[in-house]
Design a protein around this motif. Structure first.
Motif, PDB file in Angstrom:
ATOM      1  N   VAL A 100       0.847  -1.193   0.000  1.00  0.00           N
ATOM      2  CA  VAL A 100       0.000   0.000   0.000  1.00  0.00           C
ATOM      3  C   VAL A 100       0.884   1.245   0.000  1.00  0.00           C
ATOM      4  N   CYS A 101       0.538   2.158  -0.879  1.00  0.00           N
ATOM      5  CA  CYS A 101       1.235   3.434  -0.945  1.00  0.00           C
ATOM      6  C   CYS A 101       0.235   4.498  -1.382  1.00  0.00           C
ATOM      7  N   ALA A 102       0.670   5.736  -1.327  1.00  0.00           N
ATOM      8  CA  ALA A 102      -0.216   6.848  -1.681  1.00  0.00           C
ATOM      9  C   ALA A 102       0.086   7.379  -3.078  1.00  0.00           C
ATOM     10  N   PHE A 103       0.665   6.549  -3.934  1.00  0.00           N
ATOM     11  CA  PHE A 103       0.995   6.956  -5.295  1.00  0.00           C
ATOM     12  C   PHE A 103       0.045   6.285  -6.280  1.00  0.00           C
ATOM     13  N   ALA A 104      -0.322   7.021  -7.308  1.00  0.00           N
ATOM     14  CA  ALA A 104      -1.203   6.507  -8.362  1.00  0.00           C
ATOM     15  C   ALA A 104      -2.562   6.084  -7.810  1.00  0.00           C
ATOM     16  N   VAL A 105      -3.017   6.765  -6.772  1.00  0.00           N
ATOM     17  CA  VAL A 105      -4.352   6.522  -6.217  1.00  0.00           C
ATOM     18  C   VAL A 105      -5.300   7.459  -6.956  1.00  0.00           C
ATOM     19  N   GLU A 106      -6.116   6.883  -7.804  1.00  0.00           N
ATOM     20  CA  GLU A 106      -6.962   7.685  -8.677  1.00  0.00           C
ATOM     21  C   GLU A 106      -8.341   7.984  -8.102  1.00  0.00           C
ATOM     22  N   ASN A 107      -8.687   7.345  -7.003  1.00  0.00           N
ATOM     23  CA  ASN A 107     -10.000   7.506  -6.391  1.00  0.00           C
ATOM     24  C   ASN A 107     -10.076   8.869  -5.695  1.00  0.00           C
ATOM     25  N   PRO A 108     -10.976   9.756  -6.129  1.00  0.00           N
ATOM     26  CA  PRO A 108     -11.073  11.077  -5.506  1.00  0.00           C
ATOM     27  C   PRO A 108     -11.609  11.042  -4.071  1.00  0.00           C
ATOM     28  N   ASP A 109     -12.136   9.899  -3.644  1.00  0.00           N
ATOM     29  CA  ASP A 109     -12.650   9.766  -2.285  1.00  0.00           C
ATOM     30  C   ASP A 109     -11.557   9.386  -1.280  1.00  0.00           C
ATOM     31  N   VAL A 110     -10.302   9.313  -1.743  1.00  0.00           N
ATOM     32  CA  VAL A 110      -9.177   9.004  -0.870  1.00  0.00           C
ATOM     33  C   VAL A 110      -8.458  10.302  -0.528  1.00  0.00           C
ATOM     34  N   LYS A 111      -8.350  10.582   0.765  1.00  0.00           N
ATOM     35  CA  LYS A 111      -7.660  11.773   1.262  1.00  0.00           C
ATOM     36  C   LYS A 111      -6.324  11.339   1.852  1.00  0.00           C
ATOM     37  N   ILE A 112      -5.247  11.972   1.422  1.00  0.00           N
ATOM     38  CA  ILE A 112      -3.891  11.546   1.783  1.00  0.00           C
ATOM     39  C   ILE A 112      -3.230  12.587   2.678  1.00  0.00           C
ATOM     40  N   TYR A 113      -2.598  12.096   3.749  1.00  0.00           N
ATOM     41  CA  TYR A 113      -1.904  12.952   4.701  1.00  0.00           C
ATOM     42  C   TYR A 113      -0.517  12.382   4.997  1.00  0.00           C
ATOM     43  N   CYS A 114       0.396  13.241   5.424  1.00  0.00           N
ATOM     44  CA  CYS A 114       1.721  12.842   5.892  1.00  0.00           C
ATOM     45  C   CYS A 114       1.818  13.163   7.380  1.00  0.00           C
ATOM     46  N   ASP A 115       2.288  12.200   8.159  1.00  0.00           N
ATOM     47  CA  ASP A 115       2.439  12.411   9.596  1.00  0.00           C
ATOM     48  C   ASP A 115       3.816  13.006   9.898  1.00  0.00           C
ATOM     49  N   GLN A 116       3.831  13.922  10.855  1.00  0.00           N
ATOM     50  CA  GLN A 116       5.050  14.629  11.255  1.00  0.00           C
ATOM     51  C   GLN A 116       6.170  13.688  11.703  1.00  0.00           C
TER      52      GLN A 116
END
Length: 161
Positions: A100-116
């Protein structure tokens, strides 16, 4: 295969040659750390959670040595953290558990965040859509290439031993 989608996405950015593929599994933090040759904390794990309304999901990229702090999560998002099932992860992201990664995620219902928690490191190593891949990015590159919405603080970093 999900890694092919990530390769195509990275090709558009001119960085596809940065993907590392291994002969061994990198499906867990420990395995990825061994494959890459770094401490586990520098592995960027992507955790997937249900959204409050049941539509879409939240991906949080965090350092490999952290756990989600439920109190911080609830304070930031306004609801209790509930992880997706493996089938839901694939349905929302196109990536299976272990890659699982946050690259090439085409679904607009997916919200991506980076943790500090990742900001402690000059570079981190997220997966690239398969259970035997990784890429080395600075935190700024990770944020940019994953199309993250914000840097957030929702994890607990273990105390130094």
């Amino acid at each position: 295969m999900a890694i092919e989608k990530v390769k195509a996405y990275f090709a558009q950015l001119g960085i596809e040659d940065r993907i590392q593929e291994f002969e061994v599994s990198s499906a867990t933090v420990d395995l990825a750390a061994r494959a890459v040759g770094v401490e586990g904390a520098r592995i960027c794990k992507t955790l997937s959670f249900k959204n409050l309304d049941g539509e879409g999901c939240i991906l949080i990229q965090t350092a490999g040595d952290t756990k989600i702090d439920n109190k911080k999560f609830k304070s930031f998002f306004g609801f209790k953290a509930k992880m997706l099932t493996p089938d839901e992860v694939v349905a929302y992201t196109g990536h299976a558990i272990g890659g699982v990664c946050a690259f090439a995620v085409e679904n607009p219902d997916v919200k991506i965040y980076c943790d500090q928690s990742m900001r402690r490191f000059e570079t981190v190593f997220p997966a690239c859509g398969s259970d035997n891949s990784a890429v080395e990015f600075t935190c700024d590159e990770l944020f940019q290439y994953s199309n993250a919405l914000a840097w957030i603080d929702v994890s607990k970093i273990p105390a130094a031993e």
